[in-house]
Write a protein that holds these residues in place. Structure first.
Motif, PDB file in Angstrom:
ATOM      1  N   GLU A 230      18.179  -2.080   1.098  1.00 26.70           N
ATOM      2  CA  GLU A 230      18.204  -2.816  -0.169  1.00 26.70           C
ATOM      3  C   GLU A 230      17.154  -3.935  -0.168  1.00 26.70           C
ATOM      4  O   GLU A 230      16.505  -4.191  -1.194  1.00 26.70           O
ATOM      5  CB  GLU A 230      19.603  -3.390  -0.396  1.00 26.70           C
ATOM      6  CG  GLU A 230      20.659  -2.305  -0.628  1.00 26.70           C
ATOM      7  CD  GLU A 230      22.066  -2.846  -0.564  1.00 26.70           C
ATOM      8  OE1 GLU A 230      22.220  -4.020  -0.147  1.00 26.70           O
ATOM      9  OE2 GLU A 230      23.008  -2.117  -0.913  1.00 26.70           O
ATOM     10  N   PHE A 231      16.991  -4.585   0.989  1.00 28.86           N
ATOM     11  CA  PHE A 231      15.973  -5.635   1.101  1.00 28.86           C
ATOM     12  C   PHE A 231      14.587  -5.055   0.883  1.00 28.86           C
ATOM     13  O   PHE A 231      13.753  -5.633   0.161  1.00 28.86           O
ATOM     14  CB  PHE A 231      16.060  -6.294   2.476  1.00 28.86           C
ATOM     15  CG  PHE A 231      14.905  -7.223   2.772  1.00 28.86           C
ATOM     16  CD1 PHE A 231      14.870  -8.488   2.229  1.00 28.86           C
ATOM     17  CD2 PHE A 231      13.860  -6.813   3.587  1.00 28.86           C
ATOM     18  CE1 PHE A 231      13.808  -9.347   2.490  1.00 28.86           C
ATOM     19  CE2 PHE A 231      12.792  -7.653   3.847  1.00 28.86           C
ATOM     20  CZ  PHE A 231      12.766  -8.927   3.300  1.00 28.86           C
ATOM     21  N   PHE A 232      14.327  -3.886   1.481  1.00 30.30           N
ATOM     22  CA  PHE A 232      13.013  -3.260   1.309  1.00 30.30           C
ATOM     23  C   PHE A 232      12.798  -2.821  -0.131  1.00 30.30           C
ATOM     24  O   PHE A 232      11.701  -2.944  -0.678  1.00 30.30           O
ATOM     25  CB  PHE A 232      12.886  -2.063   2.245  1.00 30.30           C
ATOM     26  CG  PHE A 232      11.606  -1.300   2.051  1.00 30.30           C
ATOM     27  CD1 PHE A 232      10.382  -1.882   2.302  1.00 30.30           C
ATOM     28  CD2 PHE A 232      11.635   0.008   1.601  1.00 30.30           C
ATOM     29  CE1 PHE A 232       9.205  -1.175   2.112  1.00 30.30           C
ATOM     30  CE2 PHE A 232      10.469   0.718   1.408  1.00 30.30           C
ATOM     31  CZ  PHE A 232       9.245   0.124   1.669  1.00 30.30           C
ATOM     32  N   THR A 233      13.843  -2.319  -0.782  1.00 31.95           N
ATOM     33  CA  THR A 233      13.727  -1.901  -2.177  1.00 31.95           C
ATOM     34  C   THR A 233      13.363  -3.076  -3.075  1.00 31.95           C
ATOM     35  O   THR A 233      12.459  -2.991  -3.914  1.00 31.95           O
ATOM     36  CB  THR A 233      15.043  -1.273  -2.662  1.00 31.95           C
ATOM     37  OG1 THR A 233      15.354  -0.138  -1.847  1.00 31.95           O
ATOM     38  CG2 THR A 233      14.929  -0.826  -4.111  1.00 31.95           C
ATOM     39  N   ILE A 234      14.064  -4.193  -2.889  1.00 29.70           N
ATOM     40  CA  ILE A 234      13.785  -5.385  -3.697  1.00 29.70           C
ATOM     41  C   ILE A 234      12.386  -5.919  -3.406  1.00 29.70           C
ATOM     42  O   ILE A 234      11.636  -6.286  -4.323  1.00 29.70           O
ATOM     43  CB  ILE A 234      14.851  -6.468  -3.430  1.00 29.70           C
ATOM     44  CG1 ILE A 234      16.223  -5.989  -3.915  1.00 29.70           C
ATOM     45  CG2 ILE A 234      14.472  -7.772  -4.127  1.00 29.70           C
ATOM     46  CD1 ILE A 234      17.350  -6.916  -3.552  1.00 29.70           C
ATOM     47  N   SER A 235      12.021  -5.941  -2.109  1.00 30.44           N
ATOM     48  CA  SER A 235      10.683  -6.413  -1.736  1.00 30.44           C
ATOM     49  C   SER A 235       9.608  -5.521  -2.347  1.00 30.44           C
ATOM     50  O   SER A 235       8.580  -6.009  -2.837  1.00 30.44           O
ATOM     51  CB  SER A 235      10.533  -6.433  -0.214  1.00 30.44           C
ATOM     52  OG  SER A 235      11.465  -7.296   0.377  1.00 30.44           O
ATOM     53  N   GLY A 236       9.869  -4.217  -2.325  1.00 27.87           N
ATOM     54  CA  GLY A 236       8.908  -3.279  -2.913  1.00 27.87           C
ATOM     55  C   GLY A 236       8.726  -3.501  -4.398  1.00 27.87           C
ATOM     56  O   GLY A 236       7.607  -3.449  -4.920  1.00 27.87           O
ATOM     57  N   LEU A 237       9.830  -3.771  -5.115  1.00 23.67           N
ATOM     58  CA  LEU A 237       9.737  -4.028  -6.548  1.00 23.67           C
ATOM     59  C   LEU A 237       8.948  -5.300  -6.835  1.00 23.67           C
ATOM     60  O   LEU A 237       8.112  -5.346  -7.744  1.00 23.67           O
ATOM     61  CB  LEU A 237      11.144  -4.130  -7.146  1.00 23.67           C
ATOM     62  CG  LEU A 237      11.954  -2.830  -7.199  1.00 23.67           C
ATOM     63  CD1 LEU A 237      13.380  -3.116  -7.660  1.00 23.67           C
ATOM     64  CD2 LEU A 237      11.292  -1.821  -8.131  1.00 23.67           C
ATOM     65  N   LEU A 238       9.218  -6.366  -6.040  1.00 28.91           N
ATOM     66  CA  LEU A 238       8.505  -7.623  -6.244  1.00 28.91           C
ATOM     67  C   LEU A 238       7.009  -7.480  -5.955  1.00 28.91           C
ATOM     68  O   LEU A 238       6.157  -7.962  -6.715  1.00 28.91           O
ATOM     69  CB  LEU A 238       9.111  -8.716  -5.352  1.00 28.91           C
ATOM     70  CG  LEU A 238      10.530  -9.168  -5.709  1.00 28.91           C
ATOM     71  CD1 LEU A 238      11.042 -10.161  -4.667  1.00 28.91           C
ATOM     72  CD2 LEU A 238      10.563  -9.792  -7.103  1.00 28.91           C
ATOM     73  N   LEU A 242       3.871  -7.946  -8.553  1.00 28.41           N
ATOM     74  CA  LEU A 242       2.742  -8.832  -8.275  1.00 28.41           C
ATOM     75  C   LEU A 242       1.422  -8.068  -8.249  1.00 28.41           C
ATOM     76  O   LEU A 242       0.381  -8.574  -8.710  1.00 28.41           O
ATOM     77  CB  LEU A 242       2.960  -9.555  -6.945  1.00 28.41           C
ATOM     78  CG  LEU A 242       4.112 -10.564  -6.896  1.00 28.41           C
ATOM     79  CD1 LEU A 242       4.297 -11.095  -5.482  1.00 28.41           C
ATOM     80  CD2 LEU A 242       3.856 -11.719  -7.863  1.00 28.41           C
ATOM     81  N   SER A 243       1.457  -6.840  -7.716  1.00 20.80           N
ATOM     82  CA  SER A 243       0.245  -6.021  -7.674  1.00 20.80           C
ATOM     83  C   SER A 243      -0.232  -5.674  -9.079  1.00 20.80           C
ATOM     84  O   SER A 243      -1.442  -5.685  -9.361  1.00 20.80           O
ATOM     85  CB  SER A 243       0.508  -4.745  -6.872  1.00 20.80           C
ATOM     86  OG  SER A 243       0.888  -5.044  -5.555  1.00 20.80           O
ATOM     87  N   ILE A 277       3.808  -3.962   4.331  1.00 21.87           N
ATOM     88  CA  ILE A 277       5.101  -3.781   3.681  1.00 21.87           C
ATOM     89  C   ILE A 277       5.497  -2.313   3.684  1.00 21.87           C
ATOM     90  O   ILE A 277       6.650  -1.946   3.957  1.00 21.87           O
ATOM     91  CB  ILE A 277       5.046  -4.328   2.238  1.00 21.87           C
ATOM     92  CG1 ILE A 277       4.939  -5.855   2.236  1.00 21.87           C
ATOM     93  CG2 ILE A 277       6.287  -3.886   1.452  1.00 21.87           C
ATOM     94  CD1 ILE A 277       6.184  -6.568   2.692  1.00 21.87           C
ATOM     95  N   LEU A 278       4.535  -1.452   3.385  1.00 23.93           N
ATOM     96  CA  LEU A 278       4.809  -0.016   3.342  1.00 23.93           C
ATOM     97  C   LEU A 278       5.236   0.517   4.703  1.00 23.93           C
ATOM     98  O   LEU A 278       6.208   1.268   4.816  1.00 23.93           O
ATOM     99  CB  LEU A 278       3.566   0.722   2.855  1.00 23.93           C
ATOM    100  CG  LEU A 278       3.661   2.254   2.783  1.00 23.93           C
ATOM    101  CD1 LEU A 278       4.752   2.667   1.811  1.00 23.93           C
ATOM    102  CD2 LEU A 278       2.330   2.863   2.382  1.00 23.93           C
ATOM    103  N   LEU A 279       4.518   0.110   5.753  1.00 24.33           N
ATOM    104  CA  LEU A 279       4.869   0.565   7.105  1.00 24.33           C
ATOM    105  C   LEU A 279       6.237   0.049   7.530  1.00 24.33           C
ATOM    106  O   LEU A 279       7.005   0.763   8.184  1.00 24.33           O
ATOM    107  CB  LEU A 279       3.791   0.119   8.097  1.00 24.33           C
ATOM    108  CG  LEU A 279       2.414   0.777   7.938  1.00 24.33           C
ATOM    109  CD1 LEU A 279       1.425   0.170   8.923  1.00 24.33           C
ATOM    110  CD2 LEU A 279       2.516   2.289   8.149  1.00 24.33           C
ATOM    111  N   MET A 280       6.548  -1.210   7.197  1.00 23.61           N
ATOM    112  CA  MET A 280       7.873  -1.745   7.517  1.00 23.61           C
ATOM    113  C   MET A 280       8.959  -0.930   6.829  1.00 23.61           C
ATOM    114  O   MET A 280       9.982  -0.592   7.424  1.00 23.61           O
ATOM    115  CB  MET A 280       7.966  -3.211   7.078  1.00 23.61           C
ATOM    116  CG  MET A 280       9.322  -3.865   7.397  1.00 23.61           C
ATOM    117  SD  MET A 280       9.481  -5.538   6.734  1.00 23.61           S
ATOM    118  CE  MET A 280       9.649  -5.178   4.984  1.00 23.61           C
ATOM    119  N   GLY A 281       8.732  -0.604   5.554  1.00 25.42           N
ATOM    120  CA  GLY A 281       9.719   0.195   4.834  1.00 25.42           C
ATOM    121  C   GLY A 281       9.891   1.573   5.426  1.00 25.42           C
ATOM    122  O   GLY A 281      11.009   2.076   5.547  1.00 25.42           O
TER     123      GLY A 281
END
Length: 327
Positions: A230-238, A242-243, A277-281
């Protein structure tokens, strides 16, 4: 054989230095309780002389001691799970072999069981651990409550008591990755905690280093919570939002100001950040997929090389024999 009231499960890994003291104190404490008991020792692939000492104590107390000998090291929780699968008691107590918890405190747990609690967790008073371990433990307890809702005072304390009903539920899960105190707590209807003494380790050495503790914490949250995903999903959306904003800004700037190379290094930094971020996810998703893979392939959680069963009391065997002849 008459079923004992109490079963004590103790995992053993390279504990030859502490075992003689453990035997002396443990059996003295259990004898003073005045109730029937058994002790299940699981040798978790020890490289020292632990198994020889366990065979010796089995020969000295053949009616009270069971010894499970793994063919290699499978980890503390699997060693306890193997003990759970072989208990006969109505109340099950777990403890480590290092004597940092006092065997003499077992009656404190049994008192809570007698009061109607089905899970009793010990929490270490005046802990004798290093400061970094205390910090990691406090952080883990805080995150566990926030992310999983499992409210335990001291998950790391293995001096705990369970009713047979709770243990049967734990064994029935058949999971490969189990964190037994938390799993049992989730099956409990009336858990509680009690303060127990804690001593500095004087013999042998701890099998947990900083890396193993960090790994333990990550494994725990991956098994009991979807929070990392869930943390990765939210981080990905943010990050995606921003991108998009950055992309719109660069397009507008190009149309108004014209092309330039001043921000090329900033763009590289942003790109590397997004790749990180992508690799962490992908790593987090891989951890969950790995757990699914471990479950579906159905490999044995542990392999028992040797099992020393308790021997019946001769008088009891004679009684059973006479009963069979009469029938």
């Amino acid at each position: 054989m008459i079923k004992p009231y109490l079963s004590v499960v103790i995992p053993i890994y390279n504990e030859e230095e502490v075992l003689p003291t453990l035997f002396s104190r443990l059996f003295s404490a259990l004898d003073s309780i005045g109730k029937s008991y058994e002790v299940i020792f699981t040798n978790d692939g020890s490289k020292d002389k632990s198994i020889e000492l366990l065979r010796k104590i089995h020969s000295e107390r053949p009616s009270q001691v069971k010894v499970i000998n793994f063919n290699r090291n499978f980890g503390q929780h699997m060693a306890i799970m193997a003990g759970f699968e072989h208990v006969d008691g109505e109340v099950i107590v777990t403890m480590d072999a290092d004597l940092q918890n006092y065997p003499e405190d077992i009656p404190l747990l049994l008192e809570k069981i007698d009061q109607g609690h089905d899970v009793v967790g010990g929490y270490r008073m005046d802990r004798q651990d290093k400061k970094w371990r205390l910090f990691v433990s406090k952080l883990h307890n805080l995150l566990r409550l926030k992310l999983t809702g499992i409210d335990m005072v001291d998950e790391g304390c293995m001096l705990r008591a369970y009713t047979r009903e709770v243990i049967d539920r734990v064994v029935a899960t058949g999971e490969n990755s189990t964190f037994l105190p938390a799993l049992a707590h989730s099956f409990s209807s009336n858990p509680t905690d009690v303060g127990v003494r804690h001593a500095a380790r004087t013999e042998g050495k701890s099998n947990y280093n900083l890396y193993k503790l960090i790994r333990y914490n990550f494994d725990f949250f991956a098994n009991f919570s979807k929070a990392p995903l869930e943390f990765f999903t939210i981080s990905g959306l943010l990050v995606s939002l921003l991108s998009i904003l950055l992309f719109v800004y660069l397009i507008i700037k190009r149309l108004i100001v014209g092309p330039d190379a001043d921000g090329v290094f900033t763009l590289f930094a942003i790109m590397y950040f997004l790749i990180g971020i992508l690799l962490m996810g992908l790593g987090i998703i891989g951890e969950y997929i790995g757990r699914i893979y471990e479950e579906v392939r159905k490999r044995p959680r542990f392999i028992i090389k040797e099992y020393l069963m308790p021997k019946s009391d001769p008088a009891e065997e004679k009684s059973i024999s006479l009963k069979n002849e009469h029938e």
